[in-house]
Design a protein around this motif. Structure first.
Motif, short mmCIF file in Angstrom:
data_model
loop_
_atom_site.label_atom_id
_atom_site.label_comp_id
_atom_site.label_asym_id
_atom_site.label_seq_id
_atom_site.Cartn_x
_atom_site.Cartn_y
_atom_site.Cartn_z
N LYS A 12 43.89 51.61 28.44
CA LYS A 12 42.78 50.66 28.34
C LYS A 12 41.63 51.25 27.55
O LYS A 12 40.97 50.56 26.75
CB LYS A 12 42.32 50.26 29.75
CG LYS A 12 41.23 49.20 29.76
CD LYS A 12 40.88 48.82 31.21
CE LYS A 12 39.79 47.75 31.24
NZ LYS A 12 39.45 47.37 32.63
N GLU A 65 48.56 45.20 29.54
CA GLU A 65 48.87 43.81 29.88
C GLU A 65 49.97 43.70 30.94
O GLU A 65 50.03 42.70 31.66
CB GLU A 65 49.28 43.04 28.62
CG GLU A 65 48.11 42.81 27.66
CD GLU A 65 48.51 42.01 26.44
OE1 GLU A 65 49.73 41.89 26.17
OE2 GLU A 65 47.61 41.52 25.73
N PRO A 117 44.75 39.60 33.11
CA PRO A 117 43.75 39.35 32.07
C PRO A 117 42.50 38.62 32.55
O PRO A 117 41.44 38.74 31.94
CB PRO A 117 44.51 38.47 31.05
CG PRO A 117 45.62 37.85 31.86
CD PRO A 117 46.00 38.88 32.87
N ASP A 118 42.60 37.87 33.66
CA ASP A 118 41.45 37.11 34.15
C ASP A 118 40.64 37.90 35.18
O ASP A 118 39.41 37.87 35.16
CB ASP A 118 41.91 35.78 34.77
CG ASP A 118 42.57 34.88 33.74
OD1 ASP A 118 42.13 34.90 32.58
OD2 ASP A 118 43.51 34.16 34.11
N THR A 119 41.31 38.59 36.08
CA THR A 119 40.61 39.30 37.16
C THR A 119 40.31 40.75 36.83
O THR A 119 39.40 41.35 37.41
CB THR A 119 41.44 39.27 38.46
OG1 THR A 119 42.66 40.01 38.25
CG2 THR A 119 41.79 37.85 38.84
N GLY A 120 41.09 41.34 35.91
CA GLY A 120 40.92 42.75 35.60
C GLY A 120 41.47 43.68 36.66
O GLY A 120 41.31 44.89 36.58
N GLU A 121 42.14 43.11 37.66
CA GLU A 121 42.69 43.91 38.75
C GLU A 121 44.11 44.36 38.42
O GLU A 121 44.84 43.68 37.70
CB GLU A 121 42.70 43.10 40.05
CG GLU A 121 41.30 42.69 40.52
CD GLU A 121 41.34 41.81 41.76
OE1 GLU A 121 42.47 41.41 42.15
OE2 GLU A 121 40.28 41.52 42.32
N ILE A 136 47.56 44.95 34.31
CA ILE A 136 46.22 44.45 34.62
C ILE A 136 46.14 42.96 34.33
O ILE A 136 46.48 42.51 33.23
CB ILE A 136 45.15 45.21 33.80
CG1 ILE A 136 45.17 46.70 34.17
CG2 ILE A 136 43.76 44.62 34.05
CD1 ILE A 136 44.16 47.54 33.41
N GLN A 163 44.72 53.23 32.77
CA GLN A 163 43.31 53.26 32.41
C GLN A 163 43.09 54.00 31.09
O GLN A 163 42.20 53.64 30.31
CB GLN A 163 42.50 53.91 33.53
CG GLN A 163 42.48 53.13 34.84
CD GLN A 163 41.90 51.73 34.70
OE1 GLN A 163 41.04 51.47 33.84
NE2 GLN A 163 42.37 50.81 35.54
#
Length: 347
Positions: free
Chosen positions: A50, A90, A95-99, A93, A47
């Protein structure tokens, strides 16, 4: 692969640390993405990385001294920090769900988690061990394929379970069928020797089916197309392209099939063709297991980024080859129809 060889930093999905126009650039990128060292980063560190990227996008970059820099005036050292932050994010996490992806199913966790399974499969010489390790292998592969798919199109739990059952079931059927065939066609002693070669074709077929089946829902729902800046087109109406999805799934399936070759062939070829290794194993048979394990893990560790790098993750497709709804879209920068679109094929 040093800071000096990095391209200018960007957070656009289509811009990468190394040129994606060449196999060497894609291999360099995937070699870093598959680095097991990435698994040691905690969620708070992820995080934090990020946040560094968010600060960059906001026009600010925090250094170790907490000073603020304009993103238009970044030193080589800061560029390296930015690329490393992006690599960490990357790797963990989606890239589409952010999970956050569970560690065993990240690309960086593929070799340490799947490598021992491959060693066990290569060493198996009877039906039950082959079936057991095939089940474990394909279960792990199914989850890797699921967590690294293009997730812009939703997949229900029911669809996931059906896909998993079909993928793993096909793997076991292939392994069982080949094992039974070998045992029927050859005498017991010869059959036991031949069983070592059953794992390879069964792994190729099973891994290919696994990848295709688990990700086949993407083909039905389609995936979004992007421009060169990574902006999703026709996003306001949730339009997708089934043609691009099919290309993405097929290219990923091919790379999964090719991955089995270095795992099964390179170790045995080197151990039989290199006199020092061959002589060492003949003099001390106990060294066969550790040497085989090392060779398989090394082949897997280099083969994974090499096979994934065959096709770029952010792939392109001509406007002539996609659905009609995209073919006449006007590019606001040129006031002409788009010539090419981009899509995330997944890993």
């Amino acid at each position: 692969m040093t800071a000096a060889t990095c391209l200018p930093f960007s957070t656009n999905a289509s811009d990468q640390r190394f040129s994606q126009d060449t196999f060497q650039g894609r291999f360099s990128r995937m070699l870093l993405a598959c680095d097991p060292y990435l698994l040691i980063y905690t969620e708070s560190q992820i995080q934090n990385s990020k946040q560094i990227l968010l600060d960059y996008d906001a026009g600010l970059l925090k250094s170790k001294a907490n000073a603020e820099y304009s993103k238009l005036n970044i030193t080589k050292e800061q560029t390296h920090v930015l690329w490393e932050s992006r690599r960490i994010v990357e790797s963990a996490i989606h890239p589409d769900t952010g999970e956050v992806i569970p560690r065993p199913f990240r690309m960086s966790g593929y070799v340490p988690c799947n490598g021992p399974i491959c060693v066990s499969m290569v060493a198996s010489s009877s039906t039950l061990p082959i079936l057991f390790w095939s089940w474990i292998n394909q279960t792990q592969n199914a989850l890797v394929n699921y967590y690294n798919r293009n997730a812009s199109s939703p997949m229900t739990n029911e669809t996931l379970m059906i896909s998993y059952t079909a993928a793993v079931g096909s793997a076991l059927i292939v392994a069982l069928g080949l094992s039974t065939l070998v045992q029927k066609k050859f005498p017991p002693k010869k059959a036991k020797q031949m069983m070592k070669f059953v794992a390879f074709p069964s792994a190729v077929v099973a891994s290919s089916l696994n990848c295709y089946v688990v990700r086949s829902p993407e083909i039905e729902t389609g995936i979004p197309l992007m421009d060169c800046d990574g902006t999703i087109l026709l996003n306001e109406t949730n339009e997708t392209s089934c043609i691009a999805a099919k290309c993405g799934v097929e290219s990923t399936t091919i790379s999964r099939a090719i991955l089995q070759a270095p795992v099964y062939f390179v170790p045995s070829m080197l151990m039989s063709s290199l006199p020092p290794l061959r002589n060492l194993i003949e003099k001390s048979p106990k060294t066969r297991v550790p040497i085989t394990t090392f060779m398989v893990l090394t082949s897997f560790g280099l083969g994974l980024p090499a096979t994934v790098a065959i096709f770029p993750q952010i792939s392109s497709i001509s406007s002539k080859d996609v659905e009609t709804k995209y073919q006449h879209l006007i590019n606001p920068k040129t006031n002409k129809p788009y010539d090419v679109f981009y899509y995330n094929k997944g890993l």
